[in-house]
Design an enzyme around this catalytic site. Sequence first.
Site, mmCIF file in Angstrom:
data_model
loop_
_atom_site.group_PDB
_atom_site.id
_atom_site.type_symbol
_atom_site.label_atom_id
_atom_site.label_comp_id
_atom_site.label_asym_id
_atom_site.label_seq_id
_atom_site.Cartn_x
_atom_site.Cartn_y
_atom_site.Cartn_z
ATOM 1 N N SER A 49 0.832 -1.193 0.000
ATOM 2 C CA SER A 49 0.000 0.000 0.000
ATOM 3 C C SER A 49 0.874 1.252 0.000
ATOM 4 O O SER A 49 1.791 1.364 0.797
ATOM 5 C CB SER A 49 -0.888 -0.030 1.231
ATOM 6 O OG SER A 49 -1.713 1.084 1.199
ATOM 7 N N GLY A 50 0.587 2.157 -0.921
ATOM 8 C CA GLY A 50 1.352 3.403 -0.992
ATOM 9 C C GLY A 50 2.592 3.305 -1.852
ATOM 10 O O GLY A 50 3.361 4.256 -1.955
ATOM 11 N N THR B 207 -1.565 2.354 -7.968
ATOM 12 C CA THR B 207 -2.681 3.013 -8.643
ATOM 13 C C THR B 207 -2.155 4.073 -9.613
ATOM 14 O O THR B 207 -2.627 4.189 -10.746
ATOM 15 C CB THR B 207 -3.622 3.629 -7.606
ATOM 16 O OG1 THR B 207 -3.978 2.596 -6.697
ATOM 17 C CG2 THR B 207 -4.859 4.180 -8.253
ATOM 18 N N ASN C 36 -1.028 5.682 3.017
ATOM 19 C CA ASN C 36 -1.306 6.324 1.736
ATOM 20 C C ASN C 36 -2.555 7.178 1.882
ATOM 21 O O ASN C 36 -3.559 6.725 2.384
ATOM 22 C CB ASN C 36 -1.529 5.210 0.683
ATOM 23 C CG ASN C 36 -1.731 5.779 -0.701
ATOM 24 O OD1 ASN C 36 -1.863 6.995 -0.878
ATOM 25 N ND2 ASN C 36 -1.754 4.903 -1.685
ATOM 26 N N SER D 159 -5.421 5.579 -0.553
ATOM 27 C CA SER D 159 -5.183 4.134 -0.655
ATOM 28 C C SER D 159 -6.394 3.438 -1.256
ATOM 29 O O SER D 159 -7.533 3.673 -0.836
ATOM 30 C CB SER D 159 -4.895 3.599 0.746
ATOM 31 O OG SER D 159 -4.703 2.221 0.680
ATOM 32 N N SER D 160 -6.159 2.575 -2.238
ATOM 33 C CA SER D 160 -7.278 1.814 -2.810
ATOM 34 C C SER D 160 -7.645 0.740 -1.821
ATOM 35 O O SER D 160 -6.803 -0.049 -1.410
ATOM 36 C CB SER D 160 -6.862 1.151 -4.123
ATOM 37 O OG SER D 160 -5.998 1.986 -4.838
ATOM 38 N N GLY E 257 -1.305 -4.839 -2.289
ATOM 39 C CA GLY E 257 -0.106 -5.671 -2.177
ATOM 40 C C GLY E 257 -0.071 -6.423 -0.862
ATOM 41 O O GLY E 257 -0.978 -6.336 -0.038
ATOM 42 N N GLU F 178 0.445 -7.472 2.712
ATOM 43 C CA GLU F 178 0.302 -6.644 3.906
ATOM 44 C C GLU F 178 0.743 -7.399 5.149
ATOM 45 O O GLU F 178 0.303 -8.515 5.396
ATOM 46 C CB GLU F 178 -1.152 -6.185 4.077
ATOM 47 C CG GLU F 178 -1.510 -5.043 3.156
ATOM 48 C CD GLU F 178 -2.925 -4.521 3.361
ATOM 49 O OE1 GLU F 178 -3.669 -5.113 4.154
ATOM 50 O OE2 GLU F 178 -3.261 -3.521 2.685
HETATM 51 N N1 LIG Z 1 5.156 7.891 -10.213
HETATM 52 C C1 LIG Z 1 4.844 8.683 -9.216
HETATM 53 N N2 LIG Z 1 5.218 9.963 -9.240
HETATM 54 C C2 LIG Z 1 4.888 10.798 -8.241
HETATM 55 N N3 LIG Z 1 4.213 10.436 -7.155
HETATM 56 C C3 LIG Z 1 3.813 9.164 -7.055
HETATM 57 C C4 LIG Z 1 4.096 8.241 -8.089
HETATM 58 N N4 LIG Z 1 3.573 7.059 -7.717
HETATM 59 C C5 LIG Z 1 2.972 7.277 -6.524
HETATM 60 N N5 LIG Z 1 3.112 8.525 -6.120
HETATM 61 C C6 LIG Z 1 2.629 9.104 -4.844
HETATM 62 O O1 LIG Z 1 2.362 8.081 -3.948
HETATM 63 C C7 LIG Z 1 0.987 8.086 -3.511
HETATM 64 C C8 LIG Z 1 0.482 6.684 -3.374
HETATM 65 O O2 LIG Z 1 0.389 6.065 -4.622
HETATM 66 P P1 LIG Z 1 -0.733 4.986 -4.980
HETATM 67 O O3 LIG Z 1 -0.574 4.694 -6.404
HETATM 68 O O4 LIG Z 1 -2.065 5.446 -4.503
HETATM 69 O O5 LIG Z 1 -0.284 3.783 -4.112
HETATM 70 P P2 LIG Z 1 -0.937 2.353 -4.068
HETATM 71 O O6 LIG Z 1 -2.012 2.325 -5.083
HETATM 72 O O7 LIG Z 1 0.183 1.465 -4.375
HETATM 73 O O8 LIG Z 1 -1.439 2.214 -2.713
HETATM 74 C C9 LIG Z 1 0.255 8.835 -4.567
HETATM 75 O O9 LIG Z 1 -0.870 9.486 -4.029
HETATM 76 C C10 LIG Z 1 1.314 9.838 -5.044
HETATM 77 O O10 LIG Z 1 1.336 10.931 -4.183
HETATM 78 MG MG LIG Z 2 -3.857 1.950 -4.896
#
Ligand SMILES: Nc1ncnc2c1ncn2[C@@H]1O[C@H](COP(=O)(O)OP(=O)(O)O)[C@@H](O)[C@H]1O
Ligand SMILES: [Mg+2]
Length: 1078
Positions: free
Chosen positions: A110-111, A115, A160, A163-164, A390, A392
């Site tokens: 997560s984070g 996404t 996050n 977070s999804s 992912g 956890e």
């Molecule tokens: N490629 C990237 N460039 C800039 N910031 C990113 C990038 N990937 C993730 N982030 C930052 O990290 C945060 C969490 O990403 P997210 O995709 O929501 O994580 P996950 O889906 O894996 O939980 C996003 O809100 C963003 O602020």
């Molecule tokens: Mg996500």
Amino acid sequence: MAKMEVKTSLLDNMIGVGDMVLLEPLNEDTVIDNLKKRFDHSEIYTYIGSVVISVNPYRSLPIYSPEKVEDYRNRNFYELSPHIFALSDEAYRSLRDQDKDQCILITGESGAGKTEASKLVMSYVAAVCGKGAEVNQVKEQLLQSNPVLEAFGNAKTVRNDNSSRFGKYMDIEFDFKGDPLGGVISNYLLEKSRVVKQPRGERNFHVFYQLLSGASEELLNKLKLERDFSRYNYLGLDSAKVNGVDDAANFRTVRNAMQIVGFMDHEAESVLEVVAAVLKLGNIEFKPESRVNGLDESKIKDKNELKEICELTGIDQSVLERAFSFRTVEAKQEKVSTTLNVAQAYYARDALAKNLYSRLFSWLVNRINESIKAQTKVRKKVMGVLDIYGFEIFEDNSFEQFIINYCNEKLQQIFIELTLKEEQEEYIREDIEWTHIEYFNNAIICDLIENNTNGILAMLDEECLRPGTVTDETFLEKLNQVCATHQHFESRMSKCSRFLNDTSLPHSCFRIQHYAGKVLYQVEGFVDKNNDLLYRDLSQAMWKAGHALIKSLFPEGNPAKINLKRPPTAGSQFKASVATLMKNLQTKNPNYIRCIKPNDKKAAHIFNEGLVCHQVRYLGLLENVRVRRAGYAFRQAYEPCLERYKMLCKQTWPHWKGPARAGVEVLFNELEIPVEEYSFGRSKIFIRNPRTLFKLEDLRKQRLEDLATLIQKIYRGWKCRTHFLLMRKSQIVIAAWFRRYAQQKRYQQIKSSALVIQSYIRGWKARKILRELKHQKRCEEAVTTIAAYWHGTQVRREYRKFFRANAGKKIYEFTLQRIVQKYFLEMKNKVPSLSPIDKNWPSRPYLFLDSTHKELKRIFHLWRCKKYRDQFTDQQKLIYEEKLEASELFKDKKALYPSSVGQPFQGPYLEINKNPKYKKLKDAIEEKIIIAEVVNKINRANGKSTSRIFLLTNNNLLLADQKSGQIKSEVPLVDVTKVSMSSQNDGFFAIHLKEGCEAASKGDFLFSSDHLIEMATKLYRTTLSQTKQKLNIEISDEFLVQFRQDKVCVKFIQGNQKNGSVPTCKRKNNRLLEVAVP
Ligand SMILES: Nc1ncnc2c1ncn2[C@@H]1O[C@H](COP(=O)(O)OP(=O)(O)O)[C@@H](O)[C@H]1O
Ligand SMILES: [Mg+2]
């Protein structure tokens, strides 16, 4: 000129290594070091073969611009530095050009950025695939499904802010051209427990906060909500606000996205009503109420909230109230109702809220699918994007973590399978011998969980269905019996005594050694959560709702379809859906993005090695590299390989004519690379050890430097030479010009000097000649003068004797003569006109000629008068003679004279001949008539006048009556003695007659006539010619006249002007007759 294409490679300007397959030596530390090094240089992407590792930068990097999209578009995977776009491009092209369905598997905790990664992939594909109004609408709908799902399925967690809280798999469908047609979204296991309770520092799903912040007052009233978060029990208060997130704005974004995706207004409203109902459910509270029979009962504290919920959802209040107080169990066609105590009532309430929300979410996904599904039936190509939570590991791990980790376990399994499969396939394709690879296969762990007979999930289901008291403890006991011997299962109380003394393993827990690490699961809640129980009374109450959407969410509440069979447990449901997903993924070509989270603080620039190490471990990256390197670490198609290294060997540099493979062979032989280090595939060269590749790279680098030096050398030589040549050419040009200029100047100097000298010489010569000529002339003059003098002297000496006395007089005379001669000759030319009245006369030239000049003038005048006279005829001569006579007689004597000069003398004014009246008169006169004129005869007695015709003939003077023509008097000229007249300007005259003659009896005549001068003149002339006597003409202002016997004096006086111009005559007395002359 064709654009020169610069061949680049992943190997250029690498920070660390771009592909971890090339790590030497390969171990955990080097892997982490490499990631850190790259992360510190903002290189967040690294490859393991075709897998992309992405480290979350937690800051926006300038690497997703449209220019970057263009850079990666249609480029080879290994051509540019690692990027998620390279993977997206590879996947998209493979789908479009090779007709292979693709799936993009994004994993990480997560984070870690899953996404975001999935959105990047989608946006890249959207950017490079076809364009056009229809296509754009599809793209827009696909992209806009994200904000909707994120509002309802994402929440802020400690890891996050967005977070999804659900797993998402999205199939994007394309047509044969690669244009998007639509998509299908599947969702997995929403974390619905979050609806009713959130851990510290976390929030409920975004949509609640967005609704309360962003809805208009009107909408809030309609939904019976208040803006204040603290009013709602389900909303955790400690972190209701997220930094940098504007919930109100997001609410508008979401509503807009819903509209784009295709939600009708009433649908969107229904959804919000359900959300409001869930929020309000949390505010229903219960209080205990004791009953007589000893059973606990509960009662709703404040029915107001319940009432509002019922109004919102259209449920009968009493039905819902009852559902919160009783539970009906049907067994063997018998209905048994039991009351709910307070705890059970709360459980029922929360279960309802969770179910309502999670079913709403599923409904949303279906609704979106309906909108975005492809409209055609043609065969589609599919690209699946999997964004699933992912692995956890928390302090307290429960059923959810177990399920999630199981899913990750399955993904790892498929990853290993597919990677190995792909590797093996490539070897076969390239005709390389396959060597067995040692690696960890997690199939055994999957089996531990999902095995149908003794898997943990199967055990759990068995417990849940078993009659009798079922608790989490009994479930653990069962596990302890069945799984005790499994290598990856650990429990304190298992039959096996291995963990009896392991204090890190509490009694109420079991531990599984996942491929990514050991996880300790609290057994508490497993049974309950697996059952996912919603009391039938509640679902039936929901089914009775007037709200169409809510009703449709609870189909099992329909009494007609009552189903006594238990619904499938959460565990088995999930297992089934994971199985379908896996099957689905196996048919596709996988692409991996493995996300890593560099720190727990959501902060940029921090790379926590411990944290990363943990993720590297459980993601099995090292394993991944090992698998990839098992046979040959590196492979490359022949053409790019030859292109890259051809400078290392004389035969291949600069051009290799034959096939690329032969070139590479020659190259490798030449470089003496050990034969066991590489293998020739059909289209690729396989290199066993990264060291070999690095050696090649080093050689290349060395060689490039040499080549660069060579190029530099040649370039510098060329530059110097061209510069020199240019200088030389310039120098020659300058020199030529300068010489020309100098010569020109010198020539001009010489020329002007020559001219000066020449002019001086010429001047000198000319002056010399002039001097000589002057001298000569003077000599000649002298000679002449001398000669003249000499001559003169001689002549004078010779002639002196002849002219001594007369010479002067003679010369004088001669000179005078000459002058006079000259004067006459000149006068000849100067004589004036012949007109006698011309007074001009040239001036006199010499004083001594004065008298001559006057004389000459007189002579000339006479002569020209003579000349003038000579022109006259006889008649004219006569007239002029008469006029001359008159002049002689009267000029300067009689004042009347000048007026007569201009009058021609006519003589017979009366034309007697022609007038018949005077015929008798005419007949009586035989002689020539000289004058015939009417005159006034003055009466001698009284001075009165009468008209008489006055006739003068050669011999006589006749007076006749004017009227009758009868002759009154006739006087022979001989009898006329004198004519008298005044000196004045009058016409009076007297004719004196000879005394004693016949005519003189009456006395002298006194007349007045206008033509006195003419008459007097003619009378004078006629008398003269007839009698040879001069007639006496007396001019005097007083004269005597004979009247009969008397002498009368005629006196002229100055008359006054009154009487006019005619003179008047007056007889004053006997002796005086006065004539007044005007
Ligand atoms: N490629 C990237 N460039 C800039 N910031 C990113 C990038 N990937 C993730 N982030 C930052 O990290 C945060 C969490 O990403 P997210 O995709 O929501 O994580 P996950 O889906 O894996 O939980 C996003 O809100 C963003 O602020
Ligand atoms: Mg996500």
